[in-house]
Scaffold this motif. Structure first.
Motif, PDB file in Angstrom:
ATOM      1  N   MET A 111       5.762  55.205  -7.278  1.00  0.00           N
ATOM      2  CA  MET A 111       5.072  55.645  -8.487  1.00  0.00           C
ATOM      3  C   MET A 111       5.518  57.059  -8.865  1.00  0.00           C
ATOM      4  N   LEU A 112       5.612  57.960  -7.891  1.00  0.00           N
ATOM      5  CA  LEU A 112       6.041  59.327  -8.188  1.00  0.00           C
ATOM      6  C   LEU A 112       7.487  59.362  -8.687  1.00  0.00           C
ATOM      7  N   VAL A 113       8.333  58.560  -8.092  1.00  0.00           N
ATOM      8  CA  VAL A 113       9.724  58.490  -8.542  1.00  0.00           C
ATOM      9  C   VAL A 113       9.782  57.995  -9.986  1.00  0.00           C
ATOM     10  N   GLU A 114       8.991  56.992 -10.303  1.00  0.00           N
ATOM     11  CA  GLU A 114       8.972  56.464 -11.674  1.00  0.00           C
ATOM     12  C   GLU A 114       8.376  57.483 -12.652  1.00  0.00           C
ATOM     13  N   PHE A 115       7.357  58.202 -12.236  1.00  0.00           N
ATOM     14  CA  PHE A 115       6.814  59.277 -13.079  1.00  0.00           C
ATOM     15  C   PHE A 115       7.921  60.281 -13.407  1.00  0.00           C
ATOM     16  N   ALA A 116       8.681  60.681 -12.386  1.00  0.00           N
ATOM     17  CA  ALA A 116       9.764  61.637 -12.611  1.00  0.00           C
ATOM     18  C   ALA A 116      10.796  61.062 -13.572  1.00  0.00           C
ATOM     19  N   ARG A 117      11.125  59.790 -13.396  1.00  0.00           N
ATOM     20  CA  ARG A 117      12.114  59.140 -14.271  1.00  0.00           C
ATOM     21  C   ARG A 117      11.646  59.114 -15.716  1.00  0.00           C
ATOM     22  N   ARG A 118      10.341  58.919 -15.927  1.00  0.00           N
ATOM     23  CA  ARG A 118       9.776  58.839 -17.283  1.00  0.00           C
ATOM     24  C   ARG A 118       9.361  60.194 -17.851  1.00  0.00           C
ATOM     25  N   TYR A 178       3.132  61.433   8.553  1.00  0.00           N
ATOM     26  CA  TYR A 178       3.063  62.888   8.446  1.00  0.00           C
ATOM     27  C   TYR A 178       4.466  63.500   8.324  1.00  0.00           C
ATOM     28  N   GLN A 179       5.435  62.918   9.021  1.00  0.00           N
ATOM     29  CA  GLN A 179       6.800  63.429   8.968  1.00  0.00           C
ATOM     30  C   GLN A 179       7.408  63.270   7.577  1.00  0.00           C
ATOM     31  N   TYR A 180       6.927  62.279   6.821  1.00  0.00           N
ATOM     32  CA  TYR A 180       7.477  62.032   5.488  1.00  0.00           C
ATOM     33  C   TYR A 180       7.158  63.166   4.517  1.00  0.00           C
ATOM     34  N   LEU A 181       6.140  63.957   4.812  1.00  0.00           N
ATOM     35  CA  LEU A 181       5.851  65.117   3.957  1.00  0.00           C
ATOM     36  C   LEU A 181       7.082  66.009   3.832  1.00  0.00           C
ATOM     37  N   ALA A 182       7.829  66.165   4.915  1.00  0.00           N
ATOM     38  CA  ALA A 182       9.035  67.005   4.892  1.00  0.00           C
ATOM     39  C   ALA A 182      10.137  66.404   4.026  1.00  0.00           C
ATOM     40  N   VAL A 183      10.069  65.112   3.755  1.00  0.00           N
ATOM     41  CA  VAL A 183      11.057  64.439   2.908  1.00  0.00           C
ATOM     42  C   VAL A 183      10.645  64.519   1.443  1.00  0.00           C
ATOM     43  N   ILE A 184       9.378  64.255   1.161  1.00  0.00           N
ATOM     44  CA  ILE A 184       8.930  64.173  -0.227  1.00  0.00           C
ATOM     45  C   ILE A 184       8.787  65.540  -0.877  1.00  0.00           C
ATOM     46  N   ARG A 185       8.427  66.552  -0.103  1.00  0.00           N
ATOM     47  CA  ARG A 185       8.197  67.883  -0.700  1.00  0.00           C
ATOM     48  C   ARG A 185       9.440  68.443  -1.407  1.00  0.00           C
ATOM     49  N   PRO A 186      10.635  68.373  -0.829  1.00  0.00           N
ATOM     50  CA  PRO A 186      11.815  68.856  -1.572  1.00  0.00           C
ATOM     51  C   PRO A 186      12.060  68.059  -2.859  1.00  0.00           C
ATOM     52  N   LEU A 196       9.744  66.620  -4.742  1.00  0.00           N
ATOM     53  CA  LEU A 196       8.742  67.063  -5.714  1.00  0.00           C
ATOM     54  C   LEU A 196       9.144  68.399  -6.332  1.00  0.00           C
ATOM     55  N   ALA A 197       9.614  69.317  -5.505  1.00  0.00           N
ATOM     56  CA  ALA A 197      10.048  70.627  -6.018  1.00  0.00           C
ATOM     57  C   ALA A 197      11.238  70.468  -6.960  1.00  0.00           C
ATOM     58  N   ARG A 198      12.172  69.599  -6.598  1.00  0.00           N
ATOM     59  CA  ARG A 198      13.376  69.395  -7.407  1.00  0.00           C
ATOM     60  C   ARG A 198      13.054  68.848  -8.794  1.00  0.00           C
ATOM     61  N   VAL A 199      12.035  67.974  -8.890  1.00  0.00           N
ATOM     62  CA  VAL A 199      11.697  67.382 -10.192  1.00  0.00           C
ATOM     63  C   VAL A 199      10.606  68.163 -10.914  1.00  0.00           C
ATOM     64  N   GLY A 200      10.163  69.282 -10.332  1.00  0.00           N
ATOM     65  CA  GLY A 200       9.180  70.126 -11.004  1.00  0.00           C
ATOM     66  C   GLY A 200       7.740  69.657 -10.879  1.00  0.00           C
ATOM     67  N   PHE A 201       7.466  68.872  -9.837  1.00  0.00           N
ATOM     68  CA  PHE A 201       6.103  68.401  -9.584  1.00  0.00           C
ATOM     69  C   PHE A 201       5.387  69.381  -8.662  1.00  0.00           C
ATOM     70  N   PRO A 202       4.054  69.367  -8.700  1.00  0.00           N
ATOM     71  CA  PRO A 202       3.321  70.207  -7.743  1.00  0.00           C
ATOM     72  C   PRO A 202       3.484  69.670  -6.326  1.00  0.00           C
TER      73      PRO A 202
END
Length: 105
Positions: A26-33, A53-61, A63-69
């Motif tokens: 859903m977040l990826v699609e939000f970024a795409r749209r 919990y480890q996935y937080l380290a993957v998703i955070r970069p 989110l920052a790259r696409v300008g999400f909080p």
């Protein structure tokens, strides 16, 4: 044309993020749209798998790259209870969350 993710103009768009496949898609699609959430919440039950919990380290970069909080992690911490996780509460009370939620039906 798809429905707007903001049914109430001017209202914040808050995402309940589970760190799983569906909510990540859903977040990826939000970024795409070009749809930017105002807040992304992860409700930490205290009993997730380590990989979650480890996935937080993957998703955070991402989110920052696409300008999400950033993901805001929220967790209920009882002050006087003998348990500290949702699993602990279930074991302590001998109930399951789904049964408690459905008990009023």
């Amino acid at each position: 044309m798809p429905a707007s993710p903001r049914p109430f103009p001017g209202s914040p768009l808050v995402v309940a993020y589970g760190l799983g496949v569906d909510s990540t898609a859903m977040l990826v699609e939000f970024a795409r749209r070009g749809v930017r959430p105002d807040l992304i919440l992860f409700a930490d039950t205290g009993g997730e798998k380590p990989e979650t919990y480890q996935y937080l380290a993957v998703i955070r970069p991402f989110l920052a790259r696409v300008g999400f909080p950033d993901v805001t992690v929220v967790r209920y911490r009882p002050k006087r209870a003998v348990y500290h996780t949702l699993e602990g509460q279930c074991l302590h009370t001998g109930t399951l969350p789904s049964l408690a939620r459905l008990s009023g039906l």
